[in-house]
Enzyme design. Structure first.
Site, PDB file in Angstrom:
ATOM      1  N   GLY A  45       0.836  -1.210   0.000  1.00 52.76           N
ATOM      2  CA  GLY A  45       0.000   0.000   0.000  1.00 52.76           C
ATOM      3  C   GLY A  45       0.857   1.241   0.000  1.00 52.76           C
ATOM      4  O   GLY A  45       2.056   1.180  -0.262  1.00 52.76           O
ATOM      5  N   ASN A  46       0.254   2.372   0.270  1.00 50.32           N
ATOM      6  CA  ASN A  46       1.020   3.610   0.401  1.00 50.32           C
ATOM      7  C   ASN A  46       0.347   4.496   1.436  1.00 50.32           C
ATOM      8  O   ASN A  46      -0.685   4.127   1.998  1.00 50.32           O
ATOM      9  CB  ASN A  46       1.164   4.308  -0.955  1.00 50.32           C
TER      10      ASN A  46
END
Ligand code: CTP
Length: 415
Positions: A221-222
């Site tokens: 993810g980020n």
């Protein structure tokens, strides 16, 4: 204004005829709210005032009544008003300023409490609300106050200040209320962008991260929180647009009134955006879409083999949604939908933004340094388009959203 012949015409005042409610909280900066009322009146606004019981300990309601020329709302339970004062005031106001917004008032407003006339009016009012906090720096940094401010912002409220300067205690710190003229400037800015200038315009906004699953419990993810995308959706709605918000997993509520499509991965976002692209006047890609996904996501939880200290993960490229939209639009030979991209970088910001503008064939790239805004409430952004580069200076995400929407509107108006 003076004509060449010397005749005088009255200058139109910036807030001429606008209805502004000033809610006064119980802090020493309440005395400055008197000057704020004068300033708003000087700029042409009709001003009404509501006070918390604590505010009356600092300044007499009569002073506000005299300056505003209106009776002051002080008591939710008074039978002096016909009907319900909080309902009436809430419907009357085109903008609300809470000044000073004390720690107590911020926390209570963020929780939706409504046990005095100020809080009940805030709960009952759909007009844009501006808080001008004032308190000791330690209170401003107190975790529950910071949480409340974040919640209020996420719910669409604006803030002006506090600024750093001498505090009531004699110390110097961040917590001093902004000057009345600055607060009045912020009211002007808010009212300037509350017209329904996007009425009937169809805007699709993407928001948040995409998460790329490795197995049923792990993902890549980020750090995107969705604050920027959600702020864009909220502001577009407030300006009359029909808004579709396609969002990766975030902790934020979608703004009421938006058509909300929840997705998880880049592939899902790709499908959701392309299915709706044709119907849009503008597409704003604020989502942080993952460029890569695991090549072979596992349906079972991955186990670590005994004794293995290193491993590799094979990734495959996700489709670039914005680049596809740019190519699709170019192939159709049309200027619509207007396409806006975002770029978060750690260096060479302007150059990277120009490159994205060119490669993805969009109309505008909003670029900011990761250190400046990612995950926070404020940004310093560059707006990069074919005409050049403009820097926004430090502004909150809702104000930045308005600048982006101003550009979208200008683009739509130019054909
Ligand atoms: N974007 C997209 N589809 C992707 C990746 C990004 O539509 N698969 C959009 C984003 O929503 C954003 C812009 O493109 O508007 C970001 O551009 P991008 O070049 O992907 O930025 P980064 O992911 O930071 O890429 P790079 O590491 O190459 O700079």
């Amino acid at each position: 204004m003076t004509t060449r012949a010397g005749a005088h015409f009255p200058t139109r005042l910036a807030l001429q005829g606008r209805r502004v409610l000033v809610c006064v909280g119980g802090g020493i900066a309440a005395y400055k709210a008197l000057e704020l009322v004068r300033e708003l009146k000087r700029r042409g606004a009709s001003v009404r005032v509501a006070m918390t019981p604590a505010a009356e300990r600092f300044v007499a309601p009569l002073s506000f009544a005299a300056l505003s020329g209106e009776p002051v709302a002080r008591d939710l339970w008074s039978d002096a008003h016909r009907g319900e004062i909080h309902v009436e005031l809430g419907a009357w106001a085109e903008a609300v300023v809470v000044a000073p917004a004390t720690a107590n008032l911020l926390v209570r407003a963020a929780s939706g409490l409504c046990d005095d006339v100020v809080l009940a009016t805030l709960a009952c009012c759909r007009a844009p609300t501006l808080f001008a906090p004032a308190m000791h720096e330690r209170m401003w940094r107190h975790a529950p106050v910071a949480r409340a401010v974040r919640r209020l912002r996420d719910d669409g409220a604006r803030l002006v200040g506090p600024v750093t300067g001498p505090l009531a205690s004699g110390e110097v710190g961040e917590g001093r209320m902004s000057e009345p003229s600055e607060i009045a400037d912020a009211v002007e800015r808010i009212l300037a962008s509350t017209g329904a200038d996007l009425e009937g315009v169809r805007v699709l906004v993407t928001s948040g991260p995409t998460l790329e699953d490795l197995d049923p419990v792990r993902f890549l993810g980020n750090r995107s929180t969705g604050r920027m995308g959600h702020a864009l959706a909220r502001r577009a709605l407030a300006r009359g647009a029909h808004v579709t918000l396609i969002s990766g997993p975030v902790a934020l509520e979608p703004p009421p009134g938006a058509e909300h499509v929840a997705v998880r991965s880049a592939l899902q976002m790709h499908e959701a955006v392309l299915a709706r692209a044709d119907a849009q006047d503008a597409i704003v890609m604020a989502a942080a879409v993952a460029d890569w996904r695991p090549a072979e996501p596992s349906t079972d939880k991955l186990k670590k083999p005994d004794g293995v200290t290193e491993t590799t993960l094979r990734l495959v490229r996700n489709p670039d949604i914005l680049a596809e939209l740019g190519a699709w639009r170019a192939a159709r030979g049309q200027r619509r939908p207007v396409l806006v991209g975002f770029a978060v970088e750690t260096r060479d910001l302007e150059q990277a933004a120009r490159e994205k503008l060119r490669v993805k064939r969009c109309d505008l790239v909003v670029a900011n340094l990761a250190a400046d805004g990612f995950g926070g409430d404020e940004d310093v952004a560059l707006l990069v388009d074919e005409d050049g580069v403009a820097s926004t200076g430090r502004i909150d995400k809702h104000a930045l959203a308005d600048l982006v929407l101003d550009r979208v509107r200008a683009r739509l108006a130019s054909g």
